[in-house]
Motif scaffolding. Sequence first.
Motif, PDB file in Angstrom:
ATOM      1  N   ASN A 173       0.894  -1.203  -0.359  1.00  0.00           N
ATOM      2  CA  ASN A 173      -0.105   0.091   0.195  1.00  0.00           C
ATOM      3  C   ASN A 173       1.401   1.255   0.275  1.00  0.00           C
ATOM      4  N   ILE A 174       0.681   2.165  -0.466  1.00  0.00           N
ATOM      5  CA  ILE A 174       1.186   3.470  -0.926  1.00  0.00           C
ATOM      6  C   ILE A 174       0.207   4.893  -0.538  1.00  0.00           C
ATOM      7  N   SER A 175       0.646   5.461   0.413  1.00  0.00           N
ATOM      8  CA  SER A 175      -0.197   6.521   0.957  1.00  0.00           C
ATOM      9  C   SER A 175       0.538   8.040   1.326  1.00  0.00           C
ATOM     10  N   MET A 176      -0.167   8.726   0.412  1.00  0.00           N
ATOM     11  CA  MET A 176       0.048  10.343   0.099  1.00  0.00           C
ATOM     12  C   MET A 176      -0.178  11.076   0.159  1.00  0.00           C
ATOM     13  N   PRO A 177       0.012  12.643   1.428  1.00  0.00           N
ATOM     14  CA  PRO A 177      -0.834  13.308   1.941  1.00  0.00           C
ATOM     15  C   PRO A 177      -1.925  13.657   0.619  1.00  0.00           C
ATOM     16  N   LEU A 178      -2.305  14.523   0.278  1.00  0.00           N
ATOM     17  CA  LEU A 178      -2.724  15.629  -1.039  1.00  0.00           C
ATOM     18  C   LEU A 178      -2.359  16.449  -0.629  1.00  0.00           C
ATOM     19  N   THR A 179      -1.941  16.903  -1.821  1.00  0.00           N
ATOM     20  CA  THR A 179      -1.003  18.969  -2.264  1.00  0.00           C
ATOM     21  C   THR A 179      -2.069  19.703  -2.408  1.00  0.00           C
ATOM     22  N   VAL A 180      -2.977  20.608  -2.060  1.00  0.00           N
ATOM     23  CA  VAL A 180      -3.780  21.075  -2.918  1.00  0.00           C
ATOM     24  C   VAL A 180      -3.768  22.746  -3.138  1.00  0.00           C
ATOM     25  N   THR A 181      -4.531  23.444  -3.718  1.00  0.00           N
ATOM     26  CA  THR A 181      -4.394  25.090  -4.158  1.00  0.00           C
ATOM     27  C   THR A 181      -5.606  25.005  -3.751  1.00  0.00           C
ATOM     28  N   THR A 182      -5.986  26.541  -3.321  1.00  0.00           N
ATOM     29  CA  THR A 182      -7.381  27.267  -2.602  1.00  0.00           C
ATOM     30  C   THR A 182      -8.209  27.404  -3.480  1.00  0.00           C
ATOM     31  N   GLY A 183      -7.998  27.105  -4.627  1.00  0.00           N
ATOM     32  CA  GLY A 183      -9.001  27.617  -5.697  1.00  0.00           C
ATOM     33  C   GLY A 183      -8.907  29.123  -6.611  1.00  0.00           C
ATOM     34  N   SER A 184      -8.400  29.758  -5.348  1.00  0.00           N
ATOM     35  CA  SER A 184      -8.549  30.626  -5.670  1.00  0.00           C
ATOM     36  C   SER A 184      -7.477  31.870  -6.550  1.00  0.00           C
ATOM     37  N   HIS A 185      -7.983  32.259  -7.749  1.00  0.00           N
ATOM     38  CA  HIS A 185      -7.008  32.639  -9.321  1.00  0.00           C
ATOM     39  C   HIS A 185      -5.892  33.502  -8.785  1.00  0.00           C
ATOM     40  N   LYS A 186      -5.921  33.798  -7.143  1.00  0.00           N
ATOM     41  CA  LYS A 186      -4.418  34.488  -6.173  1.00  0.00           C
ATOM     42  C   LYS A 186      -3.758  33.624  -5.857  1.00  0.00           C
ATOM     43  N   HIS A 187      -3.859  32.672  -5.311  1.00  0.00           N
ATOM     44  CA  HIS A 187      -2.995  31.298  -5.380  1.00  0.00           C
ATOM     45  C   HIS A 187      -3.000  30.249  -5.678  1.00  0.00           C
ATOM     46  N   HIS A 188      -1.566  29.731  -6.359  1.00  0.00           N
ATOM     47  CA  HIS A 188      -1.986  28.501  -7.544  1.00  0.00           C
ATOM     48  C   HIS A 188      -0.100  28.051  -7.021  1.00  0.00           C
ATOM     49  N   LYS A 189      -1.100  26.481  -6.977  1.00  0.00           N
ATOM     50  CA  LYS A 189      -0.417  25.919  -6.378  1.00  0.00           C
ATOM     51  C   LYS A 189       1.503  25.644  -7.278  1.00  0.00           C
ATOM     52  N   TRP A 190       2.965  25.551  -6.213  1.00  0.00           N
ATOM     53  CA  TRP A 190       3.868  26.023  -6.828  1.00  0.00           C
ATOM     54  C   TRP A 190       4.682  24.859  -8.228  1.00  0.00           C
ATOM     55  N   MET A 191       4.980  24.533  -9.089  1.00  0.00           N
ATOM     56  CA  MET A 191       4.987  23.453  -9.639  1.00  0.00           C
ATOM     57  C   MET A 191       6.278  23.362  -9.943  1.00  0.00           C
ATOM     58  N   GLY A 192       7.019  24.017  -9.575  1.00  0.00           N
ATOM     59  CA  GLY A 192       8.369  23.860  -9.589  1.00  0.00           C
ATOM     60  C   GLY A 192       8.935  24.182 -11.095  1.00  0.00           C
ATOM     61  N   PRO A 193      10.047  24.367 -10.898  1.00  0.00           N
ATOM     62  CA  PRO A 193      11.313  24.344 -12.348  1.00  0.00           C
ATOM     63  C   PRO A 193      10.682  23.479 -13.258  1.00  0.00           C
ATOM     64  N   ALA A 194      10.821  23.836 -15.205  1.00  0.00           N
ATOM     65  CA  ALA A 194      10.592  22.943 -15.739  1.00  0.00           C
ATOM     66  C   ALA A 194      12.140  22.585 -16.339  1.00  0.00           C
ATOM     67  N   ILE A 195      12.408  21.016 -16.416  1.00  0.00           N
ATOM     68  CA  ILE A 195      13.597  20.696 -16.675  1.00  0.00           C
ATOM     69  C   ILE A 195      13.192  19.337 -17.928  1.00  0.00           C
TER      70      ILE A 195
END
Length: 299
Positions: A173-195
């Motif tokens: 079994n593999i368990s991972m926490p859910l990372t989230v966004t607020t749904g607001s246009h002012k707050h976007h989850k950082w996706m990291g640099p493109a590599i």
Amino acid sequence: MAAEEEETGRPRAGYQHGLPWVFKGSALYQLHLVKASTARAFVPRDLRLVEAFGYTLGGMFLARYHDSPAGAFDELVVIAGIVWNPPTSCAWAARVLVNSVEACRHGRKEVGLPSHVATFSKTEASALGDEPLAKSNGILSVLGIGSTAPKQENRREIEISETKGSSTKHLCNISMPLTVTTGSHKHHKWMGPAIRMSLPSFSGQTKDHPDLLKYSCKVECRVRPVKPARIWNPRSSEQQECSDGEINSVGSNVLADSDAQSRSISVLLSKPIFAMEFSSLRMHVDAPKIVVPQCKKKE
């Protein structure tokens, strides 16, 4: 061809459409400290393991492809460790699990991988151990892409079971926490640099491919560090008590399948040290080439 797609409900396998094979999706790449003695059981004798203080770097590559030559499927690559390939090094896969018969066949026959068919059952559950809340739609939400965050920590859980004919055996079994966004246009989850990077790997020395092979995955994605996933097995104490296991004398250095499965679980249960989320993943894979181990070149 269109009729075939309508009848099966999925795109026709496209490995025959030419190289490179292209896979699109998202993934979790997690590194573990694996005992060298565990990793050596998978690595051919004529390859040198990269190790220090009795450990090597192994772990897992857990991916969900929404587009590939075999259509959409899930994949878990259990990485036994790293072996020398002067002047660099390559990963060695202990076991590959996919929920696609065509992807499994291709891995075994064309790439020389220890591929097996498996089921990936996904649920959402509370960190406090409540009953599962809802079925998941794939690894994109597992990795927190497009999900919304509750105040208490909820986790995505994946139960992986190997299937062979009509029999099924639970692997982990593999368990991972859910990372989230607020749904607001002012707050976007950082996706990291493109590599862009290349992940070289050895394969082969199997019944289907007795030669040593080498291939490379050319990866384009956005990458960011994440909290390592938690991995467990209800029978972990039994699995870790498996014997050292004799390496079969037939073929080359191939473990008996039951022992290989047990040792693969030991790799997954080893200590995680770092994890990365690959989003907007695009992976190009070329056909493997036969290579001669360094020790044989010197003979």
